[in-house]
Design a protein around this motif. Structure first.
Motif, PDB file in Angstrom:
ATOM      1  N   ASN A  31      27.769  97.486  95.118  1.00 31.08           N
ATOM      2  CA  ASN A  31      28.460  96.605  96.208  1.00 31.08           C
ATOM      3  C   ASN A  31      29.974  97.549  96.530  1.00 31.08           C
ATOM      4  O   ASN A  31      30.284  98.179  95.701  1.00 31.08           O
ATOM      5  CB  ASN A  31      28.804  95.209  96.032  1.00 31.08           C
ATOM      6  N   GLN A  33      34.205  96.891  97.543  1.00 32.13           N
ATOM      7  CA  GLN A  33      35.265  95.782  97.897  1.00 32.13           C
ATOM      8  C   GLN A  33      36.328  96.522  98.749  1.00 32.13           C
ATOM      9  O   GLN A  33      36.532  97.679  98.279  1.00 32.13           O
ATOM     10  CB  GLN A  33      35.618  95.182  96.658  1.00 32.13           C
ATOM     11  N   TYR A  35      40.837  96.163  99.318  1.00 32.21           N
ATOM     12  CA  TYR A  35      41.834  95.644  99.361  1.00 32.21           C
ATOM     13  C   TYR A  35      43.012  96.351  99.822  1.00 32.21           C
ATOM     14  O   TYR A  35      42.974  97.465 100.476  1.00 32.21           O
ATOM     15  CB  TYR A  35      42.200  95.838  97.820  1.00 32.21           C
ATOM     16  N   HIS A  42      51.376  93.689  95.783  1.00 29.91           N
ATOM     17  CA  HIS A  42      50.353  93.859  94.784  1.00 29.91           C
ATOM     18  C   HIS A  42      49.021  93.885  95.862  1.00 29.91           C
ATOM     19  O   HIS A  42      48.940  93.229  96.857  1.00 29.91           O
ATOM     20  CB  HIS A  42      50.155  92.699  93.846  1.00 29.91           C
ATOM     21  N   PRO A  43      47.822  94.684  95.231  1.00 31.58           N
ATOM     22  CA  PRO A  43      46.627  94.394  95.998  1.00 31.58           C
ATOM     23  C   PRO A  43      46.218  93.027  96.206  1.00 31.58           C
ATOM     24  O   PRO A  43      45.949  92.233  95.441  1.00 31.58           O
ATOM     25  CB  PRO A  43      45.688  95.349  95.143  1.00 31.58           C
ATOM     26  N   PHE A  45      42.640  91.272  98.008  1.00 28.83           N
ATOM     27  CA  PHE A  45      41.272  91.142  98.236  1.00 28.83           C
ATOM     28  C   PHE A  45      41.103  91.152 100.036  1.00 28.83           C
ATOM     29  O   PHE A  45      41.677  90.090 100.560  1.00 28.83           O
ATOM     30  CB  PHE A  45      40.513  90.180  97.543  1.00 28.83           C
ATOM     31  N   GLN A  48      34.277  92.039 100.648  1.00 29.74           N
ATOM     32  CA  GLN A  48      33.081  92.597  99.865  1.00 29.74           C
ATOM     33  C   GLN A  48      31.950  92.954 100.722  1.00 29.74           C
ATOM     34  O   GLN A  48      31.412  91.879 101.487  1.00 29.74           O
ATOM     35  CB  GLN A  48      32.727  91.666  98.618  1.00 29.74           C
ATOM     36  N   PHE A  88      42.553 100.128  99.840  1.00 38.34           N
ATOM     37  CA  PHE A  88      42.074 100.747  98.617  1.00 38.34           C
ATOM     38  C   PHE A  88      40.478 100.303  98.847  1.00 38.34           C
ATOM     39  O   PHE A  88      40.333  99.039  99.336  1.00 38.34           O
ATOM     40  CB  PHE A  88      42.316 100.206  97.169  1.00 38.34           C
ATOM     41  N   ARG A  92      31.359  99.590  92.865  1.00 36.90           N
ATOM     42  CA  ARG A  92      30.859  98.970  91.730  1.00 36.90           C
ATOM     43  C   ARG A  92      29.353  99.870  91.405  1.00 36.90           C
ATOM     44  O   ARG A  92      28.386  99.608  92.249  1.00 36.90           O
ATOM     45  CB  ARG A  92      30.725  97.536  91.744  1.00 36.90           C
ATOM     46  N   ILE A  96      33.763  98.832  87.775  1.00 36.53           N
ATOM     47  CA  ILE A  96      34.435  98.978  89.088  1.00 36.53           C
ATOM     48  C   ILE A  96      35.581 100.238  89.220  1.00 36.53           C
ATOM     49  O   ILE A  96      36.144 100.223  88.147  1.00 36.53           O
ATOM     50  CB  ILE A  96      35.244  97.526  89.282  1.00 36.53           C
ATOM     51  N   PHE A  98      38.371 101.971  91.514  1.00 41.34           N
ATOM     52  CA  PHE A  98      39.084 102.004  92.896  1.00 41.34           C
ATOM     53  C   PHE A  98      39.433 103.555  93.335  1.00 41.34           C
ATOM     54  O   PHE A  98      39.471 104.585  92.337  1.00 41.34           O
ATOM     55  CB  PHE A  98      40.546 101.437  92.337  1.00 41.34           C
ATOM     56  N   GLY A  99      39.221 103.524  94.493  1.00 39.61           N
ATOM     57  CA  GLY A  99      39.692 104.775  95.281  1.00 39.61           C
ATOM     58  C   GLY A  99      41.156 104.928  95.221  1.00 39.61           C
ATOM     59  O   GLY A  99      41.679 104.092  94.671  1.00 39.61           O
ATOM     60  N   LYS A 100      41.834 106.206  95.658  1.00 33.75           N
ATOM     61  CA  LYS A 100      43.341 106.233  95.379  1.00 33.75           C
ATOM     62  C   LYS A 100      43.994 105.758  96.402  1.00 33.75           C
ATOM     63  O   LYS A 100      45.084 105.692  96.472  1.00 33.75           O
ATOM     64  CB  LYS A 100      43.509 107.886  95.198  1.00 33.75           C
TER      65      LYS A 100
ATOM     66  N   MET B  41      47.738 108.193  92.657  1.00 37.62           N
ATOM     67  CA  MET B  41      46.637 108.101  91.595  1.00 37.62           C
ATOM     68  C   MET B  41      45.681 106.625  91.853  1.00 37.62           C
ATOM     69  O   MET B  41      44.870 106.330  91.123  1.00 37.62           O
ATOM     70  CB  MET B  41      47.095 107.986  90.262  1.00 37.62           C
ATOM     71  N   GLY B  42      46.123 105.787  92.854  1.00 38.36           N
ATOM     72  CA  GLY B  42      45.454 104.507  93.003  1.00 38.36           C
ATOM     73  C   GLY B  42      45.656 103.607  91.454  1.00 38.36           C
ATOM     74  O   GLY B  42      46.513 103.657  90.904  1.00 38.36           O
ATOM     75  N   LEU B  43      44.391 102.747  91.648  1.00 38.64           N
ATOM     76  CA  LEU B  43      44.695 101.802  90.545  1.00 38.64           C
ATOM     77  C   LEU B  43      43.748 102.322  89.458  1.00 38.64           C
ATOM     78  O   LEU B  43      42.420 102.554  89.674  1.00 38.64           O
ATOM     79  CB  LEU B  43      44.166 100.324  90.722  1.00 38.64           C
ATOM     80  N   PHE B  90      49.678  96.200  86.595  1.00 39.41           N
ATOM     81  CA  PHE B  90      48.945  94.990  87.410  1.00 39.41           C
ATOM     82  C   PHE B  90      48.033  94.327  86.623  1.00 39.41           C
ATOM     83  O   PHE B  90      47.252  95.154  85.903  1.00 39.41           O
ATOM     84  CB  PHE B  90      48.325  95.484  88.705  1.00 39.41           C
ATOM     85  N   PHE B 105      45.295  89.689  91.803  1.00 42.28           N
ATOM     86  CA  PHE B 105      46.223  90.554  91.351  1.00 42.28           C
ATOM     87  C   PHE B 105      47.667  89.635  91.115  1.00 42.28           C
ATOM     88  O   PHE B 105      47.952  88.826  91.976  1.00 42.28           O
ATOM     89  CB  PHE B 105      46.539  91.586  91.888  1.00 42.28           C
ATOM     90  N   GLY B 106      48.287  89.944  90.078  1.00 41.57           N
ATOM     91  CA  GLY B 106      49.679  89.413  89.975  1.00 41.57           C
ATOM     92  C   GLY B 106      50.614  90.327  90.411  1.00 41.57           C
ATOM     93  O   GLY B 106      50.214  91.488  90.950  1.00 41.57           O
TER      94      GLY B 106
END
Lengths: 108, 114
Positions: A31, A33, A35, A42-43, A45, A48, A88, A92, A96, A98-100, B41-43, B90, B105-106
């Motif tokens: 899958n 996602q 963000y 902060h990211p 969501f 998905q 982002f 998965r 998981i 994440f892309g940059k 660099m992303g997460l 995070f 996320f926080g």
């Protein structure tokens, strides 16, 4: 190992223009996602996608999952200043990744 | 509901100092995560806890330790801080791992190591 690549890294558009960011994986994903992170925030969501070829829409945002489940895209129609931020994807495989991210800047 | 909370919001350390970043969630989530975010660099996942009592390494675990204190709390410890650990950290939580539920996320901790 598993890699998730996102392009472009940055995008400047005039307000009202469309915007697209692309996400490509080196492996088949179960899958994906998406963000959004506002500047200084902060990211959060967005959505998905699970099925091959799936397309989902949220108002001006259209999300696609490729037939091979190795790529995805996010398209924003007629951008607005509220769309500013970094988008982002997170894919998965066995875990998981994440892309940059693609940082979207809107020119008034 | 406060969601995911993190303390402190900002921290400046000297090389070699230690500190613990705190994270708590009030959504009764099983899984919790620690990420670091560096420019361009992303997460990147440092550690995660699939459920209370378990922790696993992520992509960049070196220099860090974690504790899943209970279902609500997941802390990240830097035993001997280095300038390379300057980053935004995070914490996130999700209902579990199966089916990849969305992560919450926080607000982040901005850490500078001099």
């Amino acid at each position: 190992g598993q890699q998730v690549m996102q392009i472009p890294q940055y995008q400047h558009v005039q307000e009202g223009e469309d915007f697209t960011t692309y996400c490509n994986s080196s492996t088949t994903l179960s899958n994906i996602q998406w963000y959004k992170q506002r500047p200084g925030g902060h990211p959060v969501f967005l959505i998905q996608l699970v099925k091959s070829g799936e397309v989902k829409k949220q108002k001006r945002l259209t999300f696609q999952f490729g037939e091979a489940k190795k790529n995805s895209s996010l398209h924003i129609t007629a951008t607005q200043t509220t769309d500013v931020g970094t988008y982002f994807c997170a894919g998965r495989d066995d875990k998981i990744i994440f892309g940059k991210g693609t940082r979207l800047h809107i020119l008034p | 509901n406060a969601g995911v909370t993190q303390t402190p919001k900002f921290q400046v350390l000297k090389t070699g100092q230690s500190m613990t970043l705190q994270c708590a969630q009030d959504m009764n989530h099983n899984s919790m995560y620690w990420y670091r975010q560096d420019p361009g660099m992303g997460l990147r996942l440092i550690y995660y806890s699939a459920s209370e009592g378990t922790t696993d390494k992520g992509e960049v675990p070196n220099g860090y330790n974690v504790s899943r204190l209970n279902k609500r709390e997941f802390s990240l410890r830097l035993e001997s801080a280095a300038p390379s650990q300057t980053s935004v950290y995070f914490c996130a939580s999700s209902a579990g791992l199966a089916g990849t539920p969305k992560q919450f996320f926080g607000p982040g901790t901005r850490l500078t190591v001099l």
